[in-house]
Design a protein around this motif. Structure first.
Motif, PDB file in Angstrom:
ATOM      1  N   SER A   1      72.120  -0.383  15.329  1.00 15.82           N
ATOM      2  CA  SER A   1      72.780  -0.889  15.915  1.00 15.82           C
ATOM      3  C   SER A   1      74.467  -0.639  17.020  1.00 15.82           C
ATOM      4  CB  SER A   1      73.829  -1.570  14.872  1.00 15.82           C
ATOM      5  OG  SER A   1      75.062  -1.395  14.631  1.00 15.82           O
TER       6      SER A   1
ATOM      7  N   GLU B   1      70.361  -5.118  21.845  1.00 12.15           N
ATOM      8  CA  GLU B   1      69.629  -5.225  20.433  1.00 12.15           C
ATOM      9  C   GLU B   1      68.943  -5.544  21.139  1.00 12.15           C
ATOM     10  OE1 GLU B   1      71.716  -7.099  16.195  1.00 12.15           O
ATOM     11  OE2 GLU B   1      72.115  -7.277  17.875  1.00 12.15           O
TER      12      GLU B   1
ATOM     13  N   PRO C   1      67.705  -5.243  14.237  1.00 14.37           N
ATOM     14  CA  PRO C   1      69.563  -4.857  13.111  1.00 14.37           C
ATOM     15  C   PRO C   1      69.540  -3.525  13.634  1.00 14.37           C
ATOM     16  CG  PRO C   1      67.279  -5.584  11.641  1.00 14.37           C
ATOM     17  CD  PRO C   1      66.753  -6.220  12.673  1.00 14.37           C
TER      18      PRO C   1
END
Length: 151
Positions: free
Chosen positions: A24, A107, A110
């Motif tokens: 992450s 990102e 997840p």
């Protein structure tokens, strides 16, 4: 990894490295901004890493090459956007202004983060050396995160 190089002598010599990491943005950020974690993956001499991660905060580390040579690096943080962007100023002997390196985190789900590292240098030789060093850094980071060593 993808690498882009642009040579624009009027503005300097630039490179951009991109890696997709199995972690992450928070894990990547922690690895890059926590002294003991940074030392584990960045080829730093144990005990040499100090990171005051805030705009204007100082950082330093003594790096060790594969052949055992050591060289100190120092600088200040120019921009800090937690989990997103870090702009580091690196002190270069004989130069009044620091050389800037930018790390951006995006990102991609997840457990996937795209890390983009870019820098503009004054000479082609300096760029090539910085790009090689940055590639080694990213190799170390990728290995560290892949080994489950994150906290």
């Amino acid at each position: 990894m993808t690498t882009d190089q642009t040579s624009t002598p009027a503005d300097g010599f630039s490179y951009t490295l991109t890696r997709t990491l199995d972690a992450s943005p928070a894990q990547v950020w922690q690895a890059w901004t926590t002294p003991d974690q940074y030392a584990q993956w960045a080829h730093a001499v144990p005990g040499s890493v100090e990171l005051d991660v805030r705009p204007g905060g100082a950082w330093k580390a003594t790096m060790q090459t594969p052949d055992g040579a050591e060289f100190p690096l120092t600088g200040t943080y120019q921009q800090v956007a937690e989990h997103h962007r870090l702009v580091l100023g690196m002190d270069i002997p004989g130069r009044p202004d620091p050389t800037l390196m930018t790390m951006e985190l995006t990102e991609q789900g997840p457990r996937n983060t795209v890390l983009t590292l870019s820098q503009t240098c004054e000479t082609e030789e300096e760029r090539d050396m910085a790009e090689q060093g940055s590639g080694m850094l990213l190799d170390g980071l990728e290995g560290f995160l892949g080994d489950g060593a994150r906290g």
